[in-house]
Structures are given as C-alpha cells and as structure tokens.
Design a protein around this motif. Sequence first.
Motif, PDB file in Angstrom:
ATOM      1  N   TRP A  80      11.813  11.063  -0.087  1.00  0.00           N
ATOM      2  CA  TRP A  80      11.007  11.840   0.850  1.00  0.00           C
ATOM      3  C   TRP A  80      10.253  12.940   0.124  1.00  0.00           C
ATOM      4  CZ3 TRP A  80      10.204   9.578   5.216  1.00  0.00           C
ATOM      5  CH2 TRP A  80      11.194   8.848   5.872  1.00  0.00           C
ATOM      6  N   GLN A  81       8.998  13.133   0.511  1.00  0.00           N
ATOM      7  CA  GLN A  81       8.120  14.110  -0.116  1.00  0.00           C
ATOM      8  C   GLN A  81       7.530  15.056   0.934  1.00  0.00           C
ATOM      9  OE1 GLN A  81       7.817  13.953  -3.530  1.00  0.00           O
ATOM     10  NE2 GLN A  81       9.094  12.103  -3.548  1.00  0.00           N
ATOM     11  N   ARG A  82       7.068  16.211   0.485  1.00  0.00           N
ATOM     12  CA  ARG A  82       6.450  17.152   1.408  1.00  0.00           C
ATOM     13  C   ARG A  82       4.990  16.822   1.687  1.00  0.00           C
ATOM     14  NH1 ARG A  82       8.983  20.869   3.731  1.00  0.00           N
ATOM     15  NH2 ARG A  82       6.973  21.517   4.548  1.00  0.00           N
ATOM     16  N   GLY A  83       4.339  16.133   0.745  1.00  0.00           N
ATOM     17  CA  GLY A  83       2.926  15.808   0.920  1.00  0.00           C
ATOM     18  C   GLY A  83       2.681  14.309   0.811  1.00  0.00           C
ATOM     19  N   SER A  84       1.668  13.840   1.532  1.00  0.00           N
ATOM     20  CA  SER A  84       1.350  12.413   1.474  1.00  0.00           C
ATOM     21  C   SER A  84       0.820  12.014   0.099  1.00  0.00           C
ATOM     22  CB  SER A  84       0.318  12.067   2.566  1.00  0.00           C
ATOM     23  OG  SER A  84      -0.863  12.843   2.389  1.00  0.00           O
ATOM     24  N   GLU A  85       0.130  12.933  -0.585  1.00  0.00           N
ATOM     25  CA  GLU A  85      -0.374  12.624  -1.928  1.00  0.00           C
ATOM     26  C   GLU A  85       0.752  12.344  -2.897  1.00  0.00           C
ATOM     27  OE1 GLU A  85      -1.057  15.336  -0.228  1.00  0.00           O
ATOM     28  OE2 GLU A  85      -3.174  15.199   0.337  1.00  0.00           O
ATOM     29  N   ASP A  86       1.831  13.147  -2.794  1.00  0.00           N
ATOM     30  CA  ASP A  86       2.981  12.916  -3.667  1.00  0.00           C
ATOM     31  C   ASP A  86       3.658  11.588  -3.345  1.00  0.00           C
ATOM     32  OD1 ASP A  86       2.625  15.396  -4.905  1.00  0.00           O
ATOM     33  OD2 ASP A  86       3.843  16.430  -3.415  1.00  0.00           O
ATOM     34  N   ALA A  87       3.682  11.227  -2.085  1.00  0.00           N
ATOM     35  CA  ALA A  87       4.330   9.970  -1.689  1.00  0.00           C
ATOM     36  C   ALA A  87       3.567   8.750  -2.206  1.00  0.00           C
ATOM     37  CB  ALA A  87       4.440   9.901  -0.165  1.00  0.00           C
TER      38      ALA A  87
END
Length: 237
Positions: A227-234
């Motif tokens: 799980w990530q805080r941002g969609s870009e990181d995901a």
Amino acid sequence: MHAFHGTPLARTSRAHTLRRLAGGAVASLVVLSLTACQDGTGFKDGGEPSASASAGVATGGPATTSAAPSTVPSTAPATPTPKGSPAPSAPSGAGERVLCNGANTRVTVQPVPRPLNHMLITVKNTGSKTCDLTYHPVLRFDEMQWVPAARPETRPQAVVSLAPGESGYAGVLLSAADGSGEGATTGRRLTVAFQGRTPLSDGGASATPDLPAAGVSYDSSLTVTYWQRGSEDALAS
C-alpha cells in the motif's frame, strides 16, 4: 601604658568610681532593651527581631502577618456545564485508529494505459476514524488457487494511515510485458482482502470492486505492490 600613680587610698577610690560608671552603663543598656521590647519595635540585643514581638506578644495585640499573595491554582477551574446541556465531546475519531477493510472503505480498480499491463487499486476511507492500510492487498480473481506475490522493493517505511476521506493505493502488474508469463486468463470477479497487524492475518471484511465488463487479463506474472500514499508510487514499478 602609663603606670597608675597615687596613694593606695586614691587608687581604691578611683576603682570604685570606675565600677559605678560601668554598672550605670550596663543598667542603661538593660533599660534600653526593655524599652525596645515594650514599644513594639521587637528587636533583641544585636538588632535581631524577637520571636515574641513577631507574634504580637510584646504589645499584647494580634499577631502581625505578612501580606503574602494568595496561592494561584496552576490550572484554572473548568467552566461548569449548564444544567440540561450535553457535555462537549471529542471530535469523531480523535485518538483512535482502526484497520482499513471493506467495511469502512470504498475500493475501486482501474486498468491504466501506462505502465503497460498495470491496474490501480484505490481505497478511500469512508469511516469516521483514521484507519491503517497494513502490508499489501491479497488478491484473488474468481476461484484462483494461488496468492499473487508482493514486490518487496515497494514496501514503505511506515504504515499508510488514512484519515477520513483520504485514499491509499496499490499497483497490480497483470502480466509480463515481454510475454514471459504463463497461463494467461481473464478474471471476471476480483476479491481484495485486507491484512491485520501481523502478515497475512485477517484484517476484516474483504471488498469486491467492480471490474470492466470485458474482465481483466492476467497470467503467472501477476504481482502487487505494498500500500502506498500516492498513486504515482503505486505505479512506479
């Protein structure tokens, strides 16, 4: 010093005179001391205040007290709540954290054009308390008998916590871009399970987000991110 001259009788007379003078001086000191005590000055010999005078005994009056300020409480008393009015309550969710799962979030999935063969999972906190997205989603297409692996390099340094209204993300690699994956198939139904405080423990209710009408194609290369805080990181890996 000069020797004392004169007859024995003169010496004796002078000695008596000196003793009388000395005795008079001592008597004067005593009288002065008593006068000081009686007039309320309250000083002993040497100028020190007497205990009896400080208590008001010497003058027969009330004890003299110093005008020290009253003690101020360190914390002001709370304002009383009027009768019939409800007591103020803390903001909803203050100081409480729960696990994110299908009961307090809304989960959506969306295939993306870039990176190739990827899908984005979005989890929005719809509850009233901050929730934690622990580890990574556990995915299952239809009746799949195996669990897609999570890519270890995507593990964040801290647990992703979502305040009410916030969203967290995970990326899904559906199939290898070079075609190296095996067993290509189309998924029609997806179950997203959540983990608890320990790896692969039960985190509560699962979610079954809608898939595109044509389904989602995947193969043995299927993996997920943490799980990530941002969609870009995901979607970065």
